[in-house]
Design a protein around this motif. Structure first.
Motif, PDB file in Angstrom:
ATOM      1  N   ALA A  50       0.800  -1.267   0.053  1.00  0.00           N
ATOM      2  CA  ALA A  50      -0.147  -0.256  -0.227  1.00  0.00           C
ATOM      3  C   ALA A  50       0.751   1.363  -0.050  1.00  0.00           C
ATOM      4  O   ALA A  50       0.596   2.329  -0.888  1.00  0.00           O
ATOM      5  CB  ALA A  50      -1.262  -0.257   1.028  1.00  0.00           C
ATOM      6  N   GLY A  53       2.792   1.583  -3.430  1.00  0.00           N
ATOM      7  CA  GLY A  53       1.655   2.502  -4.210  1.00  0.00           C
ATOM      8  C   GLY A  53       1.478   3.921  -4.172  1.00  0.00           C
ATOM      9  O   GLY A  53       1.528   4.836  -5.044  1.00  0.00           O
ATOM     10  N   PHE A  54       1.286   4.915  -2.350  1.00  0.00           N
ATOM     11  CA  PHE A  54       1.910   5.968  -2.432  1.00  0.00           C
ATOM     12  C   PHE A  54       2.820   6.700  -2.954  1.00  0.00           C
ATOM     13  O   PHE A  54       2.375   7.837  -3.414  1.00  0.00           O
ATOM     14  CB  PHE A  54       1.151   5.696  -1.105  1.00  0.00           C
ATOM     15  CG  PHE A  54       1.266   7.610  -0.197  1.00  0.00           C
ATOM     16  CD1 PHE A  54       0.158   8.358  -0.705  1.00  0.00           C
ATOM     17  CD2 PHE A  54       1.962   8.100   0.308  1.00  0.00           C
ATOM     18  CE1 PHE A  54       0.028   9.607  -0.069  1.00  0.00           C
ATOM     19  CE2 PHE A  54       2.305   9.277   0.803  1.00  0.00           C
ATOM     20  CZ  PHE A  54       1.580  10.038   0.663  1.00  0.00           C
ATOM     21  N   TRP A 283      -5.503   9.130   0.301  1.00  0.00           N
ATOM     22  CA  TRP A 283      -5.300   8.001  -0.376  1.00  0.00           C
ATOM     23  C   TRP A 283      -5.477   6.507   0.295  1.00  0.00           C
ATOM     24  O   TRP A 283      -6.126   5.308  -0.290  1.00  0.00           O
ATOM     25  CB  TRP A 283      -3.901   8.239  -0.324  1.00  0.00           C
ATOM     26  CG  TRP A 283      -3.502   7.194  -1.962  1.00  0.00           C
ATOM     27  CD1 TRP A 283      -3.001   7.651  -2.715  1.00  0.00           C
ATOM     28  CD2 TRP A 283      -3.011   6.302  -2.241  1.00  0.00           C
ATOM     29  NE1 TRP A 283      -2.894   6.512  -4.113  1.00  0.00           N
ATOM     30  CE2 TRP A 283      -2.145   5.446  -2.942  1.00  0.00           C
ATOM     31  CE3 TRP A 283      -2.635   4.883  -0.676  1.00  0.00           C
ATOM     32  CZ2 TRP A 283      -2.090   4.226  -3.552  1.00  0.00           C
ATOM     33  CZ3 TRP A 283      -2.148   4.095  -0.940  1.00  0.00           C
ATOM     34  CH2 TRP A 283      -2.038   3.211  -1.751  1.00  0.00           C
ATOM     35  N   LEU A 284      -5.458   6.159   1.310  1.00  0.00           N
ATOM     36  CA  LEU A 284      -5.548   5.236   2.127  1.00  0.00           C
ATOM     37  C   LEU A 284      -7.115   4.720   2.266  1.00  0.00           C
ATOM     38  O   LEU A 284      -8.055   3.520   2.410  1.00  0.00           O
ATOM     39  CB  LEU A 284      -4.797   4.716   3.816  1.00  0.00           C
ATOM     40  CG  LEU A 284      -3.447   4.962   3.257  1.00  0.00           C
ATOM     41  CD1 LEU A 284      -2.672   5.375   5.172  1.00  0.00           C
ATOM     42  CD2 LEU A 284      -2.872   3.739   2.907  1.00  0.00           C
ATOM     43  N   GLY A 288      -6.294   3.970  -2.264  1.00  0.00           N
ATOM     44  CA  GLY A 288      -5.128   3.205  -2.166  1.00  0.00           C
ATOM     45  C   GLY A 288      -6.217   1.849  -0.921  1.00  0.00           C
ATOM     46  O   GLY A 288      -5.539   1.015  -0.731  1.00  0.00           O
ATOM     47  N   ALA A 291      -5.262  -1.608  -2.462  1.00  0.00           N
ATOM     48  CA  ALA A 291      -3.815  -2.341  -1.649  1.00  0.00           C
ATOM     49  C   ALA A 291      -3.981  -1.993  -0.137  1.00  0.00           C
ATOM     50  O   ALA A 291      -3.076  -3.259   0.367  1.00  0.00           O
ATOM     51  CB  ALA A 291      -2.622  -1.771  -2.030  1.00  0.00           C
TER      52      ALA A 291
END
Length: 344
Positions: A50, A53-54, A283-284, A288, A291
């Motif tokens: 994760a 990806g960020f 984002w998470l 994200g 992910a």
């Protein structure tokens, strides 16, 4: 911009007050490099994908300090304004509430989080947001239990029925999972009724185990017939062995619903990179989400994101609303209830 304060900075006098536990620093950088963001995380599940990806999406690098919830919160408080932490990530709604109440998390104005995270899974003042859901529900051995034996209205209380004597396994009293479940029972039913329920579990000669995997393996092996665990532990075991002989029962579907807790995060009040920290939390919860949750078989908080196929196969369920304030403020009472019942 590189961080000016290194991850390990902590006054020696404050460090001496902290428990000597297994905090480990790791991340996406070499050990001598400084990251743009530092995350204090009680979550140990497959974070690298994760966060990679960020970094790919934003160019911001991330580093983690792992530890237990209580330990990391105490570290934040001891470090004060000198903390290198930007994001505090934990695996219990009550701990997020506690961190916010103790002034360790900053309120943020985030339309993105308001759109992505259901209202009961985020702080009304914007100090934290849930990022992954874990359902704590009943598991059973289908060779020993007919689902019709389970109480569909109040499944957790139903395990106090004497018919489960010698058939019940549960987690130890020190686990935050157990404490938050009991806190939710106090919130739903009042302390007196919650005490009766826990005493009923104990009267059924409950076998208390130190982790959910051990508990599920005991059910599979016939050591007990039913228990309560987080759903994703079963998913992990089924991923390794599709013939693993345990099935989930979505608790209290004719009542208050399945007890759910969250893994979530907030921006650290003393962070000097609050905007980037907020960007990470957002984002998470959005781009994200998959992910962040899929590798550990957790349910996404974002209703626009589909759960990964294995847990989707468990079927849909109605959940209890998450009351982080209750989980946090009633935690001490939950521990008292467990102790008074002789749950150990």
């Amino acid at each position: 911009m590189s961080r000016r304060r290194p991850l390990a900075r902590l006054p020696l006098a404050a460090l001496a007050l902290l428990p000597v536990l297994a905090i480990s620093a790791c991340g996406l950088l070499g050990s001598e490099e400084e990251a743009d963001l530092q995350v204090y995380s009680a979550r140990h599940y497959d974070l690298e994908e994760a966060f990679a990806g960020f970094t790919e999406d934003t160019g911001l690098t991330v580093q983690f300090l792992h530890g237990d919830d209580d330990e990391l919160l105490e570290r934040l408080k001891a470090e004060g304004e000198d903390t290198p932490a930007d994001v505090f990530m934990t695996v219990d709604a009550g701990m997020l509430w506690n961190a916010a109440e103790q002034g360790q998390l900053a309120p943020v104005d985030s339309p993105a989080l308001e759109a992505a995270v259901p209202e009961d899974l985020r702080d009304p003042e914007g100090r934290w947001a849930g990022l992954a859901m874990r359902a704590r529900t009943v598991m059973y051995n289908p060779d020993a239990v007919d689902p019709s034996e389970l109480d569909a209205a109040d499944t957790y209380a139903g395990l106090a029925d004497p018919k489960w004597e010698g058939r019940l396994c549960m987690r130890d009293e020190t686990a935050s999972y157990t404490q938050s479940l009991v806190a939710s029972l106090i919130d739903l039913h009042g302390r007196e009724r919650a005490q009766e329920i826990v005493e009923g579990w104990v009267a059924n000669d409950v076998e208390v185990m130190s982790n959910d995997i051990e508990l599920l393996e005991a059910i599979d092996a016939g050591g007990c017939d039913v228990g309560i665990t987080n759903h994703y532990y079963l998913a992990r075991l089924l991923e390794e062995d599709p013939d693993f002989n345990v099935e989930p029962y979505w608790a209290s579907q004719e009542g208050d619903g399945v007890h759910v807790n969250i893994s979530g995060a907030g921006v650290v009040a003393a962070s000097d990179s609050k905007a980037d920290a907020q960007r990470l939390v957002e984002w998470l919860a959005t781009d994200g989400q998959n992910a962040f949750v899929d590798a550990n078989h957790e349910f996404p908080v974002n209703p626009q994101v589909e759960p990964e196929p294995l847990i989707a196969g468990f079927g849909e369920f109605e959940r209890m609303p998450v009351d982080a304030a209750a989980y946090g403020s009633l935690n001490a009472e939950a521990v008292e209830v467990l102790d008074a019942a002789g749950y150990r």
